[in-house]
Design an enzyme around this catalytic site. Structure first.
Site, PDB file in Angstrom:
ATOM      1  N   PRO A 163      -1.640  52.764  24.467  1.00 48.19           N
ATOM      2  CG  PRO A 163      -2.096  50.988  25.955  1.00 48.19           C
ATOM      3  CD  PRO A 163      -2.695  52.198  25.319  1.00 48.19           C
ATOM      4  CD  GLU A 164      -2.191  48.094  20.977  1.00 51.30           C
ATOM      5  OE1 GLU A 164      -1.100  47.567  20.652  1.00 51.30           O
ATOM      6  OE2 GLU A 164      -3.075  47.513  21.631  1.00 51.30           O
ATOM      7  CG  ASN A 221       6.604  48.674  13.793  1.00 49.52           C
ATOM      8  OD1 ASN A 221       6.820  49.020  12.641  1.00 49.52           O
ATOM      9  ND2 ASN A 221       7.443  48.931  14.783  1.00 49.52           N
ATOM     10  CG  HIS A 258      13.833  43.435  15.276  1.00 47.04           C
ATOM     11  ND1 HIS A 258      12.567  43.093  15.657  1.00 47.04           N
ATOM     12  CD2 HIS A 258      14.159  44.547  15.983  1.00 47.04           C
ATOM     13  CE1 HIS A 258      12.131  43.971  16.557  1.00 47.04           C
ATOM     14  NE2 HIS A 258      13.076  44.853  16.774  1.00 47.04           N
ATOM     15  CB  THR A 282       4.052  44.643  15.160  1.00 43.15           C
ATOM     16  OG1 THR A 282       4.447  45.534  16.198  1.00 43.15           O
ATOM     17  CG2 THR A 282       2.815  43.885  15.569  1.00 43.15           C
TER      18      THR A 282
END
Ligand SMILES: Nc1nc2c(ncn2[C@@H]2O[C@H](COP(=O)(O)OP(=O)(O)OP(=O)(O)O)[C@@H](O)[C@H]2O)c(=O)[nH]1
Ligand SMILES: *[C@@H]1O[C@H](CO)[C@@H](O)[C@H](O)[C@H]1NC(C)=O
Ligand SMILES: [Mg+2]
Length: 398
Positions: A46-47, A50, A256, A358
């Site tokens: 799931p990571e 970034n 962002h 991230t």
């Protein structure tokens, strides 16, 4: 027998000259492959993209440091496969690193190879991994209240990845390892089976940087240059829409605006649409009152983005998004579009990020490398109410 002699010769000639004598001088040594050794790794499925870039840095630094001691192992770049956020990829084929990064530049820092480069060199149709070490956290990381580097073989485990969709990657033996602490301790595991040729670590996100934020860290980070077409497209957009042809632009600020899971699950960290508008306006009035152009990078839904745009427009700003054409999306993929968003954010006069994203961290690093004053970079959107901690500053070290 002849083959054995050849191998012996190759081994001796490399020892004699670590520049790869054989490879450079004779070109007959494609057989170099016989003596090369490769380490693959994979990350918790799931990571996101970034965090995976940071995991790469941990491994790349581990290999770059070891190379100084004539270590013969090469690091295999794990293809990008089925990333949770990359929804427009209908076919989940693996994507190679060259799509997103300048692999020659990566190679200038660490001994890395793409997976397809080792495929083309195997003699059979199978890539067999001698040992697959499945890393796991210790159930209690603190022993007597202290976090210590340690590892221990044993217990139950499964490999929960898919070898990037390749059914022709096989494993001789799976080894379960509880692991915590510095990544360079993985060399102790590697040393257990010195005759292995291919080994792999699953859950490569578990080992930590030896030294986060060191000069080597930044040398590695600087080597992670993006693919040239992505840079070109981002710079063209900046020139066409944001009136800037410099590295450090004065003509726009960037934001962002992380939505999706962050907007759903982190209400204490991220603002509403109205809250975002209010903060961007307040920020510009305070720091850069003549700025009209606001570039927004976001994973938000169209409806939220239109609301944000119309509210900012109504108070006099011009809002810009990078909206890929179908052919750009097809060519660059979701990952490439995200990188283009990051590049455009990196060159802005000021950047406002999302707390603990991230995606935001990678933009902040890029801006440190470009040489922006840190005060233009480490700014964040706050929740509509409640406390708003300042983001940590990770300053470049040269
Ligand atoms: N194009 C684009 N995509 C984005 C943007 N923000 C997030 N994404 C997508 O969502 C993914 C972000 O996930 P991660 O890379 O895990 O970063 P994060 O979720 O912000 O950070 P953590 O989950 O805390 O590690 C990116 O890889 C993109 O695919 C954005 O501004 N523009
Ligand atoms: C494994 O399969 C892929 C695609 O099906 C192929 O490109 C690759 O060369 C194969 N690997 C080996 C070692 O033959
Ligand atoms: Mg994420």
């Amino acid at each position: 027998m002849i083959v054995n002699l050849l191998l012996l010769f190759l081994a001796l000639s490399t020892n004699a000259n670590d520049e790869g004598y054989c490879d450079l001088k004779t070109k007959t040594c494609d057989n170099d492959f016989f003596k090369e050794k490769f380490i693959l790794y994979d990350v918790n499925p799931p990571e996101g993209f970034n965090l995976r870039r940071d995991v790469y840095m941990r491994f790349a630094i581990m290999f770059a440091e070891a190379k100084k001691n004539k270590n013969e192992w090469k690091l295999v770049l794990p293809p990008w496969y089925k990333l949770y956020h990359w929804k427009s990829e209908r076919k989940n084929y693996p994507i190679y690193w060259s799509k997103f990064f300048n692999v020659d530049s990566l190679k200038s820092f660490a001994p890395v190879v793409e997976l397809h480069d080792i495929f083309t060199k195997t003699e059979t149709n199978i890539l067999n991994i001698d040992h697959l070490y499945v890393l796991q956290n210790f159930p209690d990381p603190f022993e007597n209240g202290e976090f210590k580097d340690k590892w221990e073989i044993g217990g139950d485990c499964d490999y929960d990845g898919e070898f990037w969709g390749y059914s022709n990657i096989t494993v001789t033996e799976i080894v379960c390892v509880k692991f915590q602490g510095r990544i360079s301790n993985l060399w102790d595991l590697v040393a257990m089976h010195p005759s292995d040729k291919f080994i792999m670590f699953a859950h490569g996100e578990i080992p930590l940087h030896d030294y986060y934020g060191s000069k080597t860290f930044w040398d590695c980070r600087k080597s992670m240059k993006f693919n040239k077409d992505l840079i070109k497209t981002a710079k063209q957009f900046i020139a066409d829409h944001l009136n800037c042809k410099e590295e450090k632009c004065a003509s726009y600020i960037s934001v962002h605006w992380r939505r999706q899971d962050f907007a759903r699950l982190r209400r204490n960290d991220v603002p509403s649409v109205q809250g975002t508008v209010k903060q961007i306006d307040g920020f510009i009035k305070k720091h850069s009152p003549n700025t009209k152009n606001v570039f927004v990078a976001s994973d938000g839904q169209n409806s939220e983005l239109t609301q944000l745009e119309s509210q900012l427009t109504s108070i006099g700003y011009k809002v810009h998004f990078f909206i890929p054409t179908p052919s750009q999306l097809n060519d660059f993929k979701d990952g490439g579009i995200a990188i283009i968003d990051q590049i455009i954010c990196s060159h802005a006069a000021y950047f406002i990020g999302t707390y603990e994203s991230t995606f935001t961290f990678r933009i902040q690093e890029e801006r440190e490398i470009l040489g922006f004053d840190s005060s233009t970079t480490f700014n964040r959107l706050c929740p509509d109410s409640g406390k708003c901690e300042k983001p940590s500053k990770w300053r470049v070290v040269s």
